[in-house]
Design a protein around this motif. Structure first.
Motif, PDB file in Angstrom:
ATOM      1  N   GLY A 184       0.831  -0.845  -0.146  1.00 56.53           N
ATOM      2  CA  GLY A 184       0.179   0.303   0.475  1.00 56.53           C
ATOM      3  C   GLY A 184       0.882   1.292  -0.095  1.00 56.53           C
ATOM      4  N   ALA A 185       1.887   1.266   0.530  1.00 52.68           N
ATOM      5  CA  ALA A 185       2.759   2.248   0.421  1.00 52.68           C
ATOM      6  C   ALA A 185       2.806   2.593  -0.842  1.00 52.68           C
ATOM      7  N   VAL A 186       3.217   1.364  -1.910  1.00 56.98           N
ATOM      8  CA  VAL A 186       3.915   1.898  -2.981  1.00 56.98           C
ATOM      9  C   VAL A 186       3.636   2.207  -3.778  1.00 56.98           C
ATOM     10  N   ALA A 187       1.757   1.632  -3.422  1.00 59.52           N
ATOM     11  CA  ALA A 187       0.682   2.457  -4.830  1.00 59.52           C
ATOM     12  C   ALA A 187       0.754   4.099  -3.930  1.00 59.52           C
ATOM     13  N   ASP A 188       0.677   4.153  -2.367  1.00 61.34           N
ATOM     14  CA  ASP A 188       0.520   5.549  -2.759  1.00 61.34           C
ATOM     15  C   ASP A 188       1.231   6.660  -2.754  1.00 61.34           C
ATOM     16  N   LEU A 189       2.515   5.982  -2.744  1.00 59.57           N
ATOM     17  CA  LEU A 189       3.657   7.295  -4.142  1.00 59.57           C
ATOM     18  C   LEU A 189       4.087   7.047  -4.784  1.00 59.57           C
ATOM     19  N   ILE A 190       3.464   6.178  -5.782  1.00 60.13           N
ATOM     20  CA  ILE A 190       3.127   5.715  -7.303  1.00 60.13           C
ATOM     21  C   ILE A 190       1.712   6.689  -7.997  1.00 60.13           C
ATOM     22  N   ALA A 191       0.553   7.450  -6.325  1.00 57.11           N
ATOM     23  CA  ALA A 191      -0.180   8.293  -6.492  1.00 57.11           C
ATOM     24  C   ALA A 191       0.449   9.309  -6.444  1.00 57.11           C
ATOM     25  N   LEU A 192       0.675   9.865  -5.131  1.00 53.56           N
ATOM     26  CA  LEU A 192       1.699  10.850  -5.149  1.00 53.56           C
ATOM     27  C   LEU A 192       2.338  11.316  -6.323  1.00 53.56           C
ATOM     28  N   LEU A 193       3.324  10.617  -6.791  1.00 51.49           N
ATOM     29  CA  LEU A 193       3.864  10.727  -8.306  1.00 51.49           C
ATOM     30  C   LEU A 193       3.368  10.781  -8.684  1.00 51.49           C
ATOM     31  N   ALA A 194       2.006  11.061  -9.158  1.00 48.88           N
ATOM     32  CA  ALA A 194       1.092  11.401 -10.240  1.00 48.88           C
ATOM     33  C   ALA A 194       1.105  12.572 -10.915  1.00 48.88           C
ATOM     34  N   VAL A 195       0.450  13.077  -8.963  1.00 50.59           N
ATOM     35  CA  VAL A 195       0.449  14.565  -8.656  1.00 50.59           C
ATOM     36  C   VAL A 195       1.105  15.486  -8.539  1.00 50.59           C
ATOM     37  N   GLU A 196       2.288  15.030  -8.750  1.00 48.29           N
ATOM     38  CA  GLU A 196       3.833  15.237  -7.964  1.00 48.29           C
ATOM     39  C   GLU A 196       3.726  16.596  -9.500  1.00 48.29           C
ATOM     40  N   ASP A 197       4.129  18.011  -9.232  1.00 49.15           N
ATOM     41  CA  ASP A 197       4.410  19.026  -9.697  1.00 49.15           C
ATOM     42  C   ASP A 197       6.388  18.808 -10.702  1.00 49.15           C
ATOM     43  N   THR A 198       5.384  18.181 -12.229  1.00 47.50           N
ATOM     44  CA  THR A 198       6.760  18.154 -12.569  1.00 47.50           C
ATOM     45  C   THR A 198       7.274  19.259 -13.779  1.00 47.50           C
ATOM     46  N   GLY A 199       7.050  20.298 -13.516  1.00 50.36           N
ATOM     47  CA  GLY A 199       7.418  22.016 -14.505  1.00 50.36           C
ATOM     48  C   GLY A 199       5.661  23.048 -14.908  1.00 50.36           C
ATOM     49  N   PRO A 200       6.189  23.340 -15.745  1.00 49.10           N
ATOM     50  CA  PRO A 200       4.990  23.622 -16.302  1.00 49.10           C
ATOM     51  C   PRO A 200       4.043  23.287 -17.295  1.00 49.10           C
ATOM     52  N   ASP A 201       2.862  22.913 -16.802  1.00 49.76           N
ATOM     53  CA  ASP A 201       1.982  21.969 -18.132  1.00 49.76           C
ATOM     54  C   ASP A 201       1.826  22.168 -19.345  1.00 49.76           C
TER      55      ASP A 201
END
Length: 339
Positions: A184-201
């Motif tokens: 579950g910790a891995v799944a939660d970090l993947i979810a955070l990775l999905a919403v992480e700001d990676t730069g201008p959209d």
């Protein structure tokens, strides 16, 4: 004199899979060697993503739509339904983790965006995810990795290893609560990775005005997200109350979210569904009712919550809660790809 090309190791051919909760892990290591992911039929029946951690060596990650360089410490995600190849150019170690889509609170668009990103080792989430995956790989028995040499002889000859693919495995035992929490910790970090700001959209206006205005707008969006997160349990949380709390017009509020391919209302519902999903998946709360979770996270009724949950994740809340304690499908025969 004819040079024999290096054989390709297909991820499902020889790598012995280890399980941790709902995760399935394979490790590859050795001399320069192509490693190819080939989707199996179950990629449609039970969709999944492939989470990769490249701990040693340099490789070229080749997919249908893009090619990237993969360095030590890099983390990447790819859609399990699409083939990809890592062209390893030197001694390497690679962990590939199969993560069921049903274990992730992600939309199809988020999965598509994640699968299209280059490998990354920096940022906020990757430095947490990489060490966690390394620890999980060690704890689950990285000594069972496929070595390019030794038992890897079958792989070097381009033939599947019969010792790991021809026999039917015994039925898996139910995962422990510790295993489920780690998965579950891995799944939660993947979810955070999905919403992480990676730069201008890139979907936003490339010329938003003076740099200060762009910075102010990003700061405002972060405040909006923080306000929504802090008030998810309030059933009166609406675009109007969000705009009022931040002293902006509703029109401007909607404009801020349009550039991110969403609406304020959809974002609020998405975040409520994410938090409800997490609560339902906690092993220690397997007796909690769906209605109680719906009330806690601001849904008007259990019926509305169940309908929204099924629309977002393709299953009912109760099926999701029960599925997080269900062991992964057994490894099948040869030629099915990374399982």
């Amino acid at each position: 004199m004819t040079t024999t090309p290096a054989p390709t190791l297909t991820t499902g051919d020889t790598a012995a899979a280890r399980t941790l909760g709902f995760l399935r892990i394979r490790t590859f290591r050795g001399a320069a060697h192509p490693v190819r992911h080939v989707p199996g039929a179950d990629a449609v029946a039970d969709p999944y993503i492939v989470l990769g951690l490249h701990t040693k060596g340099r490789a070229t990650l080749v997919g249908p739509d893009r090619t990237d360089i993969c360095l030590p410490g890099d983390v990447f995600l790819r859609d399990g339904a699409r083939a990809f190849t890592l062209e390893e150019t030197e001694d390497f170690e690679l962990h590939l983790v199969r993560v069921p889509r049903r274990a992730l609170a992600l939309t199809d668009r988020q999965v598509h965006d994640l699968a299209g990103r280059p490998p990354v080792a920096d940022g906020t989430v990757a430095p947490l995810l990489g060490p966690l995956l390394s620890e999980i790989a060690m704890e689950t028995g990285s000594e069972s990795a496929i070595e390019m040499g030794g038992e890897g002889a079958a792989a070097e000859s381009g033939l599947p290893s019969t010792s790991s693919t021809s026999s039917s495995p015994s039925p898996p035992s139910p995962p422990s609560r510790t295993a489920l929490r780690s998965a579950g910790a891995v799944a939660d970090l993947i979810a955070l990775l999905a919403v992480e700001d990676t730069g201008p959209d890139p979907r936003e206006d490339a010329s938003p005005g003076p740099r200060e205005d762009g910075q102010d707008r990003e700061a405002l969006v972060r405040r909006l997200h923080a306000y929504v997160d802090a008030n998810l349990r309030d059933r009166n949380l609406t675009p109007a109350t969000v705009a009022e709390a931040q002293h902006i017009s509703i029109r401007y509020l909607h404009k801020l979210f349009e550039g991110r391919g969403s609406t304020v209302g959809r974002w609020i519902q998405h975040r409520r569904l994410e938090e409800a999903r997490r609560e339902l998946a906690r092993p220690a709360r397997d007796d909690i009712t769906v209605a109680a979770v719906a009330r806690r996270w601001g849904f008007a009724s259990a019926t509305h919550f169940s309908r929204s949950f099924r629309t977002a994740y393709g299953m009912s809340p109760s099926d999701w809660r029960d599925g997080r304690t269900r062991p992964p499908h057994p490894v099948e025969g040869s030629g099915a790809g990374h399982r």
